[in-house]
Enzyme design. Sequence first.
Site, PDB file in Angstrom:
ATOM      1  N   LYS A 247       0.833  -1.207   0.000  1.00 18.85           N
ATOM      2  CA  LYS A 247       0.000   0.000   0.000  1.00 18.85           C
ATOM      3  C   LYS A 247       0.868   1.257   0.000  1.00 18.85           C
ATOM      4  O   LYS A 247       1.706   1.445   0.884  1.00 18.85           O
ATOM      5  CB  LYS A 247      -0.898  -0.027   1.235  1.00 18.85           C
ATOM      6  CG  LYS A 247      -1.757   1.211   1.454  1.00 18.85           C
ATOM      7  CD  LYS A 247      -2.552   1.023   2.752  1.00 18.85           C
ATOM      8  CE  LYS A 247      -3.313   2.277   3.129  1.00 18.85           C
ATOM      9  NZ  LYS A 247      -4.031   2.111   4.423  1.00 18.85           N
ATOM     10  N   ASP A 252      -2.781   9.891   4.552  1.00 22.00           N
ATOM     11  CA  ASP A 252      -4.185   9.491   4.641  1.00 22.00           C
ATOM     12  C   ASP A 252      -4.934  10.386   5.624  1.00 22.00           C
ATOM     13  O   ASP A 252      -4.821  10.224   6.835  1.00 22.00           O
ATOM     14  CB  ASP A 252      -4.284   8.025   5.080  1.00 22.00           C
ATOM     15  CG  ASP A 252      -5.725   7.548   5.166  1.00 22.00           C
ATOM     16  OD1 ASP A 252      -6.587   8.160   4.502  1.00 22.00           O
ATOM     17  OD2 ASP A 252      -5.978   6.564   5.874  1.00 22.00           O
ATOM     18  N   LYS A 259     -10.349  11.555   9.660  1.00 22.91           N
ATOM     19  CA  LYS A 259      -9.786  11.058  10.913  1.00 22.91           C
ATOM     20  C   LYS A 259      -9.872  12.164  11.965  1.00 22.91           C
ATOM     21  O   LYS A 259      -9.621  13.337  11.672  1.00 22.91           O
ATOM     22  CB  LYS A 259      -8.322  10.644  10.707  1.00 22.91           C
ATOM     23  CG  LYS A 259      -8.149   9.433   9.804  1.00 22.91           C
ATOM     24  CD  LYS A 259      -6.681   9.080   9.626  1.00 22.91           C
ATOM     25  CE  LYS A 259      -6.497   7.919   8.671  1.00 22.91           C
ATOM     26  NZ  LYS A 259      -6.998   6.647   9.178  1.00 22.91           N
ATOM     27  N   ASP A 270       1.373   5.857   6.118  1.00 17.71           N
ATOM     28  CA  ASP A 270       0.389   4.950   5.537  1.00 17.71           C
ATOM     29  C   ASP A 270       0.896   4.301   4.243  1.00 17.71           C
ATOM     30  O   ASP A 270       0.203   3.474   3.654  1.00 17.71           O
ATOM     31  CB  ASP A 270      -0.933   5.688   5.278  1.00 17.71           C
ATOM     32  CG  ASP A 270      -2.140   4.818   5.564  1.00 17.71           C
ATOM     33  OD1 ASP A 270      -2.061   4.004   6.508  1.00 17.71           O
ATOM     34  OD2 ASP A 270      -3.153   4.923   4.852  1.00 17.71           O
ATOM     35  N   ASP A 329     -12.258   6.302   4.384  1.00 16.61           N
ATOM     36  CA  ASP A 329     -11.022   5.962   5.087  1.00 16.61           C
ATOM     37  C   ASP A 329     -10.661   4.486   4.889  1.00 16.61           C
ATOM     38  O   ASP A 329      -9.728   3.988   5.494  1.00 16.61           O
ATOM     39  CB  ASP A 329     -11.161   6.289   6.579  1.00 16.61           C
ATOM     40  CG  ASP A 329      -9.816   6.340   7.285  1.00 16.61           C
ATOM     41  OD1 ASP A 329      -8.796   6.519   6.588  1.00 16.61           O
ATOM     42  OD2 ASP A 329      -9.781   6.213   8.522  1.00 16.61           O
ATOM     43  N   GLU A 331      -9.555   3.451   2.103  1.00 14.52           N
ATOM     44  CA  GLU A 331      -8.932   3.661   0.790  1.00 14.52           C
ATOM     45  C   GLU A 331      -7.898   2.595   0.446  1.00 14.52           C
ATOM     46  O   GLU A 331      -7.654   2.305  -0.731  1.00 14.52           O
ATOM     47  CB  GLU A 331      -8.289   5.053   0.743  1.00 14.52           C
ATOM     48  CG  GLU A 331      -6.894   5.191   1.332  1.00 14.52           C
ATOM     49  CD  GLU A 331      -6.782   4.857   2.812  1.00 14.52           C
ATOM     50  OE1 GLU A 331      -5.723   4.375   3.231  1.00 14.52           O
ATOM     51  OE2 GLU A 331      -7.757   5.096   3.558  1.00 14.52           O
ATOM     52  N   ARG A 333      -7.844  -0.690   0.765  1.00 11.56           N
ATOM     53  CA  ARG A 333      -8.341  -1.873   0.048  1.00 11.56           C
ATOM     54  C   ARG A 333      -8.711  -1.540  -1.393  1.00 11.56           C
ATOM     55  O   ARG A 333      -8.680  -2.404  -2.262  1.00 11.56           O
ATOM     56  CB  ARG A 333      -9.515  -2.502   0.805  1.00 11.56           C
ATOM     57  CG  ARG A 333     -10.772  -1.667   0.835  1.00 11.56           C
ATOM     58  CD  ARG A 333     -11.711  -2.105   1.947  1.00 11.56           C
ATOM     59  NE  ARG A 333     -11.149  -1.790   3.246  1.00 11.56           N
ATOM     60  CZ  ARG A 333     -11.723  -2.133   4.395  1.00 11.56           C
ATOM     61  NH1 ARG A 333     -12.856  -2.813   4.386  1.00 11.56           N
ATOM     62  NH2 ARG A 333     -11.185  -1.812   5.551  1.00 11.56           N
TER      63      ARG A 333
END
Length: 349
Positions: A247, A252, A259, A270, A329, A331, A333
Amino acid sequence: MQDSYLNVNLLSYVKKEDVSEDAANIILIATKEQSERYAFQKSLAQNIGKAFAENRTEVITTLGDKQNFITITPNKETEPLRLAGASLYTALQKQQTRTARLRGLEELTEAERYAFLEGMLLSSYDFNKYKTKKKQLPIEVYIRNRSFPKDKITELKTVAEAVSLTKTLVNEPVNYMDALRFSSAATEAGKQFGFETEILHKEQIEELKMGGLLAVNKGSETPPTFNIFHYKPENAVNEKPLVLVGKGVMFDTGGYSLKINGNMLTMKCDMAGGAAVLGTVAAIAGNKLPYYVIGLVPATDNKISSNALVVDDVITMMDGTTVEVQNTDAEGRLVLADALTYAKRFEPE
């Protein structure tokens, strides 16, 4: 080379006479029998015996004419030895030791020595690029050259460089390490470690219909990249590649599912999965391991704009699957799903 020493921190050889006579002593104690061969004072011998009885790693510092560091490593499994090496390096830093000689490595096997020195070397990493004052001074630790084969030194140096590359990419803030700069860093790493890099930019990503990666990127002014790393040596033991997917969300915010309560701190990290894939391929290629490996990293940030992805949006992934977004959030996957679809073309092992 019998009269030379290896500088652990730099993994380079120096002549015996170039090692300071005032260097501190480090004694590695791996067995109770070994400790009994030294004429330690009673209280020190008792502390060493207690560490063995409790099967715990400890670094004991004694002061005399010279600093002495007694490193006790009763557990000779790989990770405890790495931690022992790391503990020693921390103790040297705490005492502001600049130069030291390490004795006692001969009590360990070659693999055990490797783990111990790896722990020391990895602990010397310090990300101080943006600090106005550099607090950490270099520490020179010397071992006899015959304690470690030259090919293993080369291997260890490559691993440490690949791990440091990974750490640095994760530590970099997004204003210095966005998707485009990640791709540039990956290209440079390919040149350094010996693997091929292929970077797909937004137009190519659109042609592939990577709906997940494109959707997450909608809120960003920085276009996405899709990073492909190829390493295929002539002596590869696998015909079909091992494919690693990581990833690469460079920052993020959570998107419109924002968040809160401080959870956005450290979200520059991230992309650690993508950095780990790059570092792994670098270590494999740099050490010329006999494996056919491909790394895939979809890279973007997940930010907010008037055009950003929102909940209830329906997007179409690369393989044609439609997805209703219920949390922006989630994102990771979305970008990884497109990467996994892309991985199918390699028929991975």
